[in-house]
Design a protein around this motif. Structure first.
Motif, mmCIF file in Angstrom:
data_model
loop_
_atom_site.group_PDB
_atom_site.id
_atom_site.type_symbol
_atom_site.label_atom_id
_atom_site.label_comp_id
_atom_site.label_asym_id
_atom_site.label_seq_id
_atom_site.Cartn_x
_atom_site.Cartn_y
_atom_site.Cartn_z
ATOM 1 N N GLU A 63 0.822 -1.208 0.000
ATOM 2 C CA GLU A 63 0.000 0.000 0.000
ATOM 3 C C GLU A 63 0.853 1.254 0.000
ATOM 4 O OE1 GLU A 63 -3.165 -0.133 2.848
ATOM 5 O OE2 GLU A 63 -4.041 -1.878 1.876
ATOM 6 N N GLY A 64 2.017 1.189 0.634
ATOM 7 C CA GLY A 64 2.915 2.343 0.622
ATOM 8 C C GLY A 64 3.427 2.650 -0.771
ATOM 9 N N VAL A 65 3.691 1.615 -1.543
ATOM 10 C CA VAL A 65 4.172 1.792 -2.914
ATOM 11 C C VAL A 65 3.101 2.439 -3.783
ATOM 12 C CG1 VAL A 65 4.865 0.531 -4.995
ATOM 13 C CG2 VAL A 65 5.868 -0.052 -2.799
ATOM 14 N N THR A 66 1.838 2.141 -3.499
ATOM 15 C CA THR A 66 0.753 2.728 -4.294
ATOM 16 C C THR A 66 0.344 4.099 -3.782
ATOM 17 O OG1 THR A 66 -0.995 1.693 -2.972
ATOM 18 C CG2 THR A 66 -0.170 0.447 -4.875
ATOM 19 N N GLY A 67 1.024 4.575 -2.739
ATOM 20 C CA GLY A 67 0.757 5.917 -2.237
ATOM 21 C C GLY A 67 -0.333 5.993 -1.196
#
Length: 188
Positions: A103-107
């Motif tokens: 989820e962090g990678v997708t912002g």
């Protein structure tokens, strides 16, 4: 009682967030898993974001408490292998971390900011400890910065492999051996 109830909610949240991620988790789902009402959860954690941030701190606390029992603080390969082994005994810790990474990678907030701060803090801590111990170059020839980044990447990568292939139980030993080479020390 208050602290016990908070930990019960965090245990329930750990499992729900691990299964569903931040976006897929609701306060109602956590409340149901914890055997409480929505208001019961909101009494302790006024929003899903605050619950999630408390959960991430709870995860760090559990890992820190586990590593405090590690006898030899100079045995980095053994200590990080122990961290991997601990996650294997408590898979929800690894799962919630993996969900958070995705989820962090997708912002997705708050995962992205948390991860940024977490990696910045961990990397700075590792660089300082490696520099103090080895100077500007480790016995392997790596700089402390390169070694710190490689160790963090390997921890996350090994965790992903283990979650995908839960049958493998030799990841702690692999971690210890590879880190021994990375740090330029003899495997323990």
């Amino acid at each position: 009682m208050e602290e016990t109830r908070r930990e019960e909610i965090l245990e329930a949240a750990l499992r729900v967030f691990a299964e569903r991620g931040f976006r897929g988790t609701s306060i109602d789902a956590v409340a149901e898993r914890a055997g409480l009402t929505r208001q019961g959860v909101l009494h302790y954690f006024p929003s899903k974001k605050k619950l999630f941030m408390a959960l991430l701190r709870f995860r760090e606390k559990l890992n820190r408490e586990h590593l405090e029992g590690h006898d030899d603080k100079d045995d980095w390969p053994g200590m990080l292998a122990a961290a991997v082994a601990y996650d294997h005994t408590y898979p929800c810790l690894a799962q919630v971390h993996s969900v958070m990474l995705a989820e962090g990678v997708t912002g997705a907030a708050p995962a992205q900011q948390y991860l940024h701060d977490h990696y910045e803090t961990m990397q700075a801590l590792m660089i300082a400890q490696l520099t103090e111990r080895y100077g500007e170059r480790l016995p392997s020839g790596l700089s402390p910065r390169a070694a710190a980044r490689a160790m963090l990447a390997m921890l996350d990568g090994m965790q992903q492999q283990w979650l995908l292939d839960g049958e493998q139980d030799d990841y702690p030993e692999i971690m210890r051996d590879v880190l021994s080479v990375l740090l330029g020390s003899t495997p323990v």
